[in-house]
Scaffold this motif. Structure first.
Motif, short mmCIF file in Angstrom:
data_model
loop_
_atom_site.label_atom_id
_atom_site.label_comp_id
_atom_site.label_asym_id
_atom_site.label_seq_id
_atom_site.Cartn_x
_atom_site.Cartn_y
_atom_site.Cartn_z
N ILE A 221 0.84 -1.18 0.00
CA ILE A 221 0.00 0.00 0.00
C ILE A 221 0.88 1.25 0.00
N PRO A 222 0.58 2.25 -0.81
CA PRO A 222 1.37 3.49 -0.80
C PRO A 222 1.32 4.16 0.57
N ALA A 223 2.43 4.74 0.97
CA ALA A 223 2.51 5.38 2.28
C ALA A 223 1.46 6.46 2.45
N GLU A 224 1.17 7.21 1.35
CA GLU A 224 0.18 8.29 1.44
C GLU A 224 -1.21 7.74 1.75
N HIS A 227 -1.37 6.51 5.39
CA HIS A 227 -1.45 7.66 6.29
C HIS A 227 -2.87 8.24 6.29
N LEU A 228 -3.47 8.34 5.09
CA LEU A 228 -4.83 8.86 5.00
C LEU A 228 -5.81 7.97 5.73
N LEU A 229 -5.70 6.65 5.53
CA LEU A 229 -6.61 5.71 6.18
C LEU A 229 -6.53 5.83 7.70
N HIS A 230 -5.32 5.81 8.24
CA HIS A 230 -5.15 5.89 9.69
C HIS A 230 -5.70 7.21 10.23
#
Length: 323
Positions: A221-224, A227-230
């Motif tokens: 999964i892309p880091a961006e 980060h958005l999900l969390h």
């Protein structure tokens, strides 16, 4: 983790003689495993009797699509309404009969409400028709108020079953006006922080994965996106809302497990999927979460409502979707 209702203490209570008389076939079906509050079953369109399999697997919720039909009934399944395939007969009656027979719970280890999402589906219909369909649901739910989660004068109460309404009919204003509410709407992440959609009206945030994310589970999964999900989940939890993700990438078991693992790591409360068996296997391998909701072990009254005769429609044309 967030919950959709505050903790309620409940005393142990045996099923009443009246409830025992209602047990029937649905009650005798036993779950194959523990109650999985974080598992939610999305039913496929051909499914016309999805509840037995959901309860047998121990999944903590399900989405069922319905269409309004004749005789004040809501019908399950695609195409024209079929006699006997009603929400009342196939879902509501067996679900609440089972809870009555078990003293207010669907299973001995149930610690949070079973989440029943009723989705008004089908082609576009006039707003008046859709609101009439919602009122059909509202009347049928009021036969089971003792076992439903509700909101009375702004105070939430946990029951054996929490009902949310979704789909092509928007009943937010209608429900917001009710001082005694026994069904809720589903929020999106856009509603987090909105005073017009309080937790007491929309305790659950539900979104399809593809609305904000493009990751399909085939690569890391892309880091961006992670980060958005969390971040979105944290914001919803901070308001006391439960988060459910659906519309997940389909594919081989490897892909599904990769997606489910990311959702679990982000503390998404409820994972919804059509792969019921695979989801159950995955969830049973996770550490059991400590529920923030305790289902009242005793219904609000000791006597179940008298069953009403169900009118079965004939062949006439006619049509509602956490932890």
């Amino acid at each position: 983790m967030a919950s959709d209702l505050p903790v309620l203490a409940g005393g142990a209570a045996a099923a009443t003689a009246g409830a025992a008389a209602l047990i029937g076939v649905a009650v005798r079906r036993r779950s194959a495993g523990p109650f999985l509050a974080s598992g939610h079953a999305l039913t496929r369109s051909p499914d016309t009797d999805p509840l037995p399999g959901v309860l047998r697997r121990g999944l903590g919720g399900m989405t069922v699509a319905v269409r309004p039909g004749p005789h004040g009934e809501l019908f399950i399944g695609p195409g024209l309404p079929q006699p006997g395939r009603t929400l009342r007969r196939l879902v509501l009656t067996p679900l609440f009969t089972r809870a009555w027979a078990r003293g207010g719970r669907l299973s001995r280890d149930q610690r949070s409400p079973f989440r029943l999402a009723v989705e008004f589906a089908g082609p576009y219909q006039e707003p008046a028709t859709l609101l009439r369909a919602f009122r059909m649901l509202d009347r049928q739910l009021r036969d089971h108020l003792e076992l439903l989660s509700g909101c009375v004068d702004g105070r939430m109460q946990a029951g054996a079953v929490t009902v949310t309404v979704t789909g092509i009919v928007d009943v937010r204003e209608l429900l917001a006006e009710q001082r005694r509410r026994y069904a809720f709407v589903e929020a999106t992440f856009d509603d987090v922080g909105s005073a017009s959609t309080p937790v007491t009206l929309a305790p659950l945030v539900s979104e399809a994965w593809g609305r904000r994310f493009g990751w399909d589970g085939r690569e890391a999964i892309p880091a961006e996106e992670r980060h958005l999900l969390h971040g979105l989940v944290r914001e919803a939890h901070a308001e006391g809302r439960t988060v459910r993700m659906s519309g997940l990438p389909a594919g081989p078991a490897r892909i599904r497990r990769a997606v489910w693992s990311e959702l679990a790591a982000a503390r998404v409360d409820v994972i919804a999927d059509t792969d019921h068996a695979g989801l159950v296997k995955f969830l049973r391998q996770l550490p059991a979460p400590r529920p923030a909701v305790v289902v009242r072990a005793e219904p609000r009254t000791r006597r179940p409502p008298s069953p009403r005769p169900v009118k079965i429609a004939t062949n006439q044309a006619v049509e509602v979707n956490g932890r």
